[in-house]
Design an enzyme around this catalytic site. Structure first.
Site, mmCIF file in Angstrom:
data_model
loop_
_atom_site.group_PDB
_atom_site.id
_atom_site.type_symbol
_atom_site.label_atom_id
_atom_site.label_comp_id
_atom_site.label_asym_id
_atom_site.label_seq_id
_atom_site.Cartn_x
_atom_site.Cartn_y
_atom_site.Cartn_z
ATOM 1 N N ARG A 52 18.427 -0.372 2.037
ATOM 2 C CA ARG A 52 17.470 -1.271 2.670
ATOM 3 C C ARG A 52 17.586 -2.633 1.997
ATOM 4 O O ARG A 52 18.271 -2.785 0.992
ATOM 5 C CB ARG A 52 16.035 -0.725 2.628
ATOM 6 C CG ARG A 52 15.661 0.221 1.537
ATOM 7 C CD ARG A 52 15.505 -0.394 0.167
ATOM 8 N NE ARG A 52 14.737 -1.608 0.169
ATOM 9 C CZ ARG A 52 14.859 -2.569 -0.712
ATOM 10 N NH1 ARG A 52 15.762 -2.480 -1.680
ATOM 11 N NH2 ARG A 52 14.125 -3.655 -0.653
ATOM 12 N N GLY A 53 16.934 -3.623 2.590
ATOM 13 C CA GLY A 53 17.123 -5.002 2.178
ATOM 14 C C GLY A 53 18.125 -5.656 3.114
ATOM 15 O O GLY A 53 19.217 -5.134 3.335
ATOM 16 N N ALA A 54 17.744 -6.802 3.674
ATOM 17 C CA ALA A 54 18.553 -7.406 4.732
ATOM 18 C C ALA A 54 20.015 -7.624 4.346
ATOM 19 O O ALA A 54 20.919 -7.232 5.089
ATOM 20 C CB ALA A 54 17.910 -8.720 5.196
ATOM 21 N N GLN A 197 8.452 0.214 -2.675
ATOM 22 C CA GLN A 197 9.691 -0.400 -3.158
ATOM 23 C C GLN A 197 9.476 -1.194 -4.437
ATOM 24 O O GLN A 197 10.374 -1.300 -5.269
ATOM 25 C CB GLN A 197 10.293 -1.312 -2.071
ATOM 26 C CG GLN A 197 10.780 -0.576 -0.850
ATOM 27 C CD GLN A 197 9.769 -0.629 0.283
ATOM 28 O OE1 GLN A 197 8.566 -0.580 0.035
ATOM 29 N NE2 GLN A 197 10.239 -0.717 1.513
ATOM 30 N N ASP A 238 13.843 -11.094 5.337
ATOM 31 C CA ASP A 238 14.695 -10.361 6.264
ATOM 32 C C ASP A 238 15.133 -11.231 7.431
ATOM 33 O O ASP A 238 16.128 -10.936 8.081
ATOM 34 C CB ASP A 238 13.962 -9.122 6.775
ATOM 35 C CG ASP A 238 13.864 -8.058 5.707
ATOM 36 O OD1 ASP A 238 14.708 -7.154 5.694
ATOM 37 O OD2 ASP A 238 12.961 -8.139 4.853
ATOM 38 N N ASN A 248 9.245 -10.864 6.232
ATOM 39 C CA ASN A 248 9.547 -10.119 5.013
ATOM 40 C C ASN A 248 8.663 -8.885 4.992
ATOM 41 O O ASN A 248 7.851 -8.657 5.897
ATOM 42 C CB ASN A 248 9.319 -10.992 3.773
ATOM 43 C CG ASN A 248 9.960 -10.407 2.525
ATOM 44 O OD1 ASN A 248 11.127 -10.007 2.545
ATOM 45 N ND2 ASN A 248 9.210 -10.329 1.443
ATOM 46 N N LYS A 249 8.807 -8.092 3.958
ATOM 47 C CA LYS A 249 8.081 -6.827 3.863
ATOM 48 C C LYS A 249 6.579 -7.030 4.077
ATOM 49 O O LYS A 249 6.007 -8.014 3.632
ATOM 50 C CB LYS A 249 8.334 -6.191 2.498
ATOM 51 C CG LYS A 249 7.730 -4.815 2.328
ATOM 52 C CD LYS A 249 8.240 -3.839 3.371
ATOM 53 C CE LYS A 249 9.733 -3.688 3.332
ATOM 54 N NZ LYS A 249 10.263 -2.826 4.414
#
Length: 368
Positions: A52-54, A197, A238, A248-249
């Site tokens: 995960r993470g763009a 996370q 993201d 973003n998250k």
């Protein structure tokens, strides 16, 4: 692919014949990897948040394209592109908010159109190039962002470190560089529910390197920022819309509101591949909704009574007006908006050889 001394964590690795992913769902309890030999394995790993993470998703997708092309060529060397575009469409649907996913697939697809013969070697070289470019961009952003921090503590949200990128990290790249240059004394990390996370991944990364980290429940953020010890909030992204709005998250928007209320500066760190100039505002960014069970249960155990429902957006949109600086590998944009980003993105990389600042030094914050 060579590593620098401080490039210690890699979430994505090409082994020479297949893709290997660090299973981030298992951290910090166990360090396990998952091998992907086919496109379907890769797509499932992205969808299930093994990776995960763009930026890391984009890099993984690039290697996934290699696996797809390999399989298609093995089936039909003379007509390997048949079904190939459908493969890429399937891969692109796994995590719609992260623009790096679509960006990497488009870049690989453009190259694939020009290939005659076996595509694997050429596409693999391009995937490795995407991976290496991301790492170099992270080091560049780390240098640029750290220059803006002048002591005290910072707060970050979710995980925008080596685990979320090709290596080193975006927001945590800034944190790493600031710590090593003596500009930072402590990091506060939000837990980032429901996947945690911040507590599972960000805290793990920082502990590995001996950087002091303190976890904060999201409900305690306003009280923490009110105390005045935190000078900067530093997060990744993201997707960045053309007007400077940032996806973003989930929880980033609330953090930005609290930061503005308490005079804490807000920094977004993201490569230019995350900037989507075809998306005019944050309202046009698709926000992924995941299953209710992620909120209603934890490690298989219920957290709520039977019959309760849950709303589980993975991301939120932070308006550009709440962002003090956008740090990219090309330079820094202060108080981003549509005009500044249009001007910034229209210049080629070579136009920013020393990390030139739009609205330069005069726009730098007074406090650390």
């Amino acid at each position: 692919m060579k590593r620098r001394e401080d490039d210690t964590v890699r979430a994505v690795t090409w082994t020479g014949g297949h893709l290997r992913l660090l299973d981030q769902r298992r951290l910090p309890d166990a360090i396990e990897t998952i091998d992907c030999h086919e496109l379907t394995d890769t797509a499932q790993a992205i969808r299930d948040m093994v990776v995960r993470g763009a930026p890391a998703i984009g890099i993984t997708a690039a290697y996934g394209v290699v696996l797809a092309a390999r399989a298609r060529y093995a089936q039909s060397p003379s007509n390997w592109r048949a079904g190939f575009l459908e493969d890429l469409d399937s891969l692109g649907s796994t995590r719609p908010t992260a623009i790096n996913l679509a960006w990497a697939i488009r870049r690989m697809a453009r190259l694939a159109r020009s290939i005659e013969g076996d595509p694997e070697g050429i596409l693999l070289a391009e995937a490795i190039r995407i991976h290496e470019e991301d790492i170099e961009a992270n080091y560049r952003m780390g240098d640029l962002g750290a220059e803006l921090i002048s002591g005290g503590a910072v707060m970050t949200h979710c995980n925008a470190g080596a685990l979320a990128t090709g290596g080193y990290g975006t927001a945590l790249g800034v944190v790493r560089r600031a710590w090593r240059s003596g500009r930072l004394v402590e990091v506060y990390a939000g837990e980032t529910r429901p996947w945690l996370q911040g507590s599972r991944l960000t805290a793990w990364e920082l502990v590995q390197e001996g950087i002091p980290v303190t976890l904060v429940c999201e409900g305690a953020v306003a009280s923490l920022l009110r105390q005045g010890d935190v000078g900067w909030v530093v997060v990744g992204a993201d997707r960045v819309a053309a007007n400077g709005d940032v996806a973003n998250k989930i929880g980033t928007y609330a953090l930005a509101v609290h930061a503005r209320r308490h005079g804490v500066r807000f920094m977004v760190v993201a490569p230019t591949s995350t900037v989507d100039m075809d998306c005019p505002t944050g309202d046009r960014i698709p926000v992924e909704l995941r299953g209710e069970e992620e909120v209603l249960r934890l490690a298989g155990r219920p957290l709520a009574p039977a019959g309760a429902k849950a709303w589980n957006p993975v991301f939120d949109i932070t308006p550009a007006e709440l962002i003090d600086v956008l740090v990219t590998e090309r330079g820094v944009v202060h108080r981003p908006d549509d005009e500044k980003l249009a001007s910034f993105m229209s210049h080629r990389k070579a136009s920013y050889p020393t990390g030139e600042l739009l609205n330069g030094p005069a726009a730098r914050p007074d406090r650390g």
